[in-house]
Motif scaffolding. Structure first.
Motif, PDB file in Angstrom:
ATOM      1  N   LYS A 127      -6.005  -8.348   1.335  1.00  0.00           N
ATOM      2  CA  LYS A 127      -4.675  -9.185   0.865  1.00  0.00           C
ATOM      3  C   LYS A 127      -4.350  -8.603  -0.719  1.00  0.00           C
ATOM      4  O   LYS A 127      -4.854  -9.273  -1.151  1.00  0.00           O
ATOM      5  CB  LYS A 127      -4.485 -10.312   0.983  1.00  0.00           C
TER       6      LYS A 127
ATOM      7  N   HIS B 230       1.283  -9.995   0.887  1.00  0.00           N
ATOM      8  CA  HIS B 230       2.519 -11.700   1.423  1.00  0.00           C
ATOM      9  C   HIS B 230       4.219 -10.742   0.152  1.00  0.00           C
ATOM     10  O   HIS B 230       3.778 -10.431  -1.120  1.00  0.00           O
ATOM     11  CB  HIS B 230       2.208 -12.002   0.281  1.00  0.00           C
TER      12      HIS B 230
ATOM     13  N   SER C  85       4.699 -20.602   1.218  1.00  0.00           N
ATOM     14  CA  SER C  85       5.126 -19.629   0.803  1.00  0.00           C
ATOM     15  C   SER C  85       5.183 -18.536   1.569  1.00  0.00           C
ATOM     16  O   SER C  85       3.363 -18.335   2.019  1.00  0.00           O
ATOM     17  CB  SER C  85       4.895 -18.999  -0.677  1.00  0.00           C
TER      18      SER C  85
ATOM     19  N   ASP D 107      -1.628 -19.962   8.859  1.00  0.00           N
ATOM     20  CA  ASP D 107      -1.573 -19.520   6.810  1.00  0.00           C
ATOM     21  C   ASP D 107      -1.742 -21.210   6.786  1.00  0.00           C
ATOM     22  O   ASP D 107      -1.349 -21.591   5.902  1.00  0.00           O
ATOM     23  CB  ASP D 107      -0.125 -19.283   6.828  1.00  0.00           C
TER      24      ASP D 107
HETATM   25  O1  URP Z   1       1.692 -21.546   0.927  1.00  0.00           O
HETATM   26  C1  URP Z   1       1.385 -20.538   1.075  1.00  0.00           C
HETATM   27  N1  URP Z   1       1.159 -19.384   2.204  1.00  0.00           N
HETATM   28  N2  URP Z   1      -0.356 -21.034   0.626  1.00  0.00           N
HETATM   29  C2  URP Z   1      -0.961 -20.112   0.828  1.00  0.00           C
HETATM   30  C3  URP Z   1      -1.433 -18.689   0.116  1.00  0.00           C
HETATM   31  C4  URP Z   1      -0.737 -17.734   1.068  1.00  0.00           C
HETATM   32  O2  URP Z   1       0.608 -16.996  -0.079  1.00  0.00           O
HETATM   33  O3  URP Z   1      -1.023 -17.434   1.603  1.00  0.00           O
END
Ligand code: URP
Ligand code: ZN
Ligand code: ZN
Ligand code: ZN
Length: 469
Positions: free
Chosen positions: A152, A185, A294, A323
């Motif tokens: 990732k 991401h 996020s 997530d």
């Molecule tokens: O808000 C989130 N997604 N937290 C975990 C880290 C990520 O960006 O997946």
């Protein structure tokens, strides 16, 4: 040898539902039999009358004990995988984390250490490469050889996990060389940080500003850019936690052109909204912190939910993952009471994914087969675990869930098993429910009772994706 016969159920796969008995020997499925086949002896017979017999769920996106914003996500591998089991998920793929300046090998070993001997169900790892450089690029090869075949990268979180376009391109080139998959991401973190700083300077510090300063356009823009970089590198790309119509449109276009571009969404983006959840003041004005994640929750005045459900139907969204990244409201979300930028990002949900996506079957958004495909079969294929996982077939691991469509439950922090003091889905009424969960032939949950053991779950070394065209 122990033989278990699951009788009278309807076996659901990614291609449909058929009345079949399932014969399990020790950890493996050995046969699917026409109902009522005579002459089969078994040590245990499980009556599955009235239930769907489905492959154990695979949650391709979890964060147990993730260091974030000065704290750690609140589920350990022990509590998080137990909660997963309760919800019919029998494999998780968690994200091991390397950050700039740290060694990939040591970072991964830390993750093995956190999980080993702790898990209720099987687990695998993706590797977050937070510092793309010569050393980490080289080590990607070692990781692929030991079964960590996806990496990732972050276009968000400058100064923490962020990679610039050059770093992304280099990592994609390396992934292409190795046959590995890059997970992305996709949010333009540089622009977001400017908007967030400006908002804070205006005194706009409440949780909703987390969402307002991360507009869907900046997810769409990053998604577009990552696709172009992937095409230049000749690498496949997989978008994690896709939340918006804008990002989906980019994926749809690339897929229509025949490219190896894939995406997952998460239940929070199918059910929750910027206004009603992130923007909810609650009793103390800070309720929205529970929904800071996020990519952020999107506006109900647009059409994200509708578009994402459609994407799941058309396979432009291939997978639903959670997530899962829980933080307690007290003590943890609290860190950002005076400034949304300091609220740890994440929502917990590993326990509820199978139920929440099944509601799409109930409402007619998805077929039964598509429920199984997005929650189990495609995750196994995408991430190199098929047909060991993701299907009930001779030779597959006996990861099997009996799902009762007549069951009724209400999601609540008072009854869930995740280590968090609230539920993002508090009060959601669920039609259907998990009755029995088997992990490699062992019943780990039955009628709400946990029968598993810590340490039963094993590390799953993954092969290369078998999903690419
Ligand atoms: O808000 C989130 N997604 N937290 C975990 C880290 C990520 O960006 O997946
Ligand atoms: Zn992310
Ligand atoms: Zn639209
Ligand atoms: Zn995540």
């Amino acid at each position: 040898m122990t033989r278990t016969l699951i009788t009278n159920g309807t076996v659901v796969s990614a291609t449909g539902a058929i009345a079949h008995d399932v014969l399990v020997e020790d950890e493996k499925v050995v046969a699917l039999l026409a109902p009522g086949t005579q002459g089969i002896t078994a040590d245990t017979t499980v009556d599955a009358t009235g239930t769907y017999v489905v492959p154990g769920g695979i949650d391709a996106h979890t964060h147990m004990e993730l260091p974030f914003g000065g704290t750690f996500s609140s589920d350990t591998f022990e509590t998080g995988t137990r909660a997963a089991a309760y919800g019919g998920t029998t494999t998780i793929i968690d994200f091991a984390v390397q950050t700039a300046g740290n060694d990939v090998r040591e970072s991964l070993d830390t993750w093995y250490g956190k999980a080993e001997g702790e898990c209720a169900v099987d687990y695998a790892f993706h590797m977050i490469i937070g510092g793309v450089d010569d050393a980490s690029l080289k080590l990607m090869g070692d990781l692929v050889a030991e079964g960590i075949t996806s990496f990732k990268l972050f276009m968000a979180y400058p100064g923490v996990f962020y990679s610039d376009d050059g770093q992304i391109l280099r990592a994609m080139q390396r992934a292409a060389e190795l046959g590995a998959l890059i997970s992305m991401h996709a949010e333009n973190g540089i622009a977001i940080d400017v908007l967030a700083e400006q908002a804070a300077a205006r005194g706009e510090t409440a949780p909703i500003h987390h969402g307002i300063t991360r507009p869907a356009r900046l997810e769409g823009e990053a998604t577009h850019r990552a696709i172009q970089l992937a095409l230049v590198a000749g690498a496949p790309v997989y978008f994690v936690h896709l939340s918006s119509s804008e990002a989906l449109a980019e994926v749809v276009r690339a897929r229509a052109e025949g490219h190896n571009v894939f995406a997952e969404t998460c239940p929070q983006y199918l059910y929750l909204t910027l206004e009603d959840h992130l923007g909810a003041p609650g009793e103390d004005g800070f309720e929205g912190a529970k929904y800071v994640c996020s990519s952020p929750l999107r506006s109900k005045h647009e059409h994200h939910h509708r578009d994402l459900w459609r994407g799941l139907r058309t396979n432009d969204l291939a997978i639903v993952a959670t997530d899962h990244c829980p933080f307690c409201f007290k003590d943890q979300k609290e860190l950002g009471r005076d400034d949304f930028r300091l609220i740890p990002n994440g929502i917990g949900g590993v326990e509820h994914r199978m139920d929440l996506v099944y509601q799409g079957v109930v409402t007619g958004e998805l077929s039964l087969a598509r429920w199984v495909e997005t929650c189990a079969t495609t995750p196994a294929r995408m991430f190199g675990m098929y047909p060991k996982k993701g299907v009930i077939a001779p030779g597959s691991d006996a990861d099997i869930v009996l799902y009762d469509p007549q069951a009724r439950t209400t999601i609540s922090a008072a009854t869930h098993h995740m280590a968090m003091d609230y539920s993002a889905y508090e009060g959601f009424e669920i039609a259907g429910g998990v009755r029995t969960v088997m992990s490699r032939g062992t019943v780990v949950v039955d009628r709400g009772q946990y029968l598993g053991t810590k340490g039963h779950g094993r590390f799953v070394p993954r092969g290369l994706s078998s999903y690419l065209r």
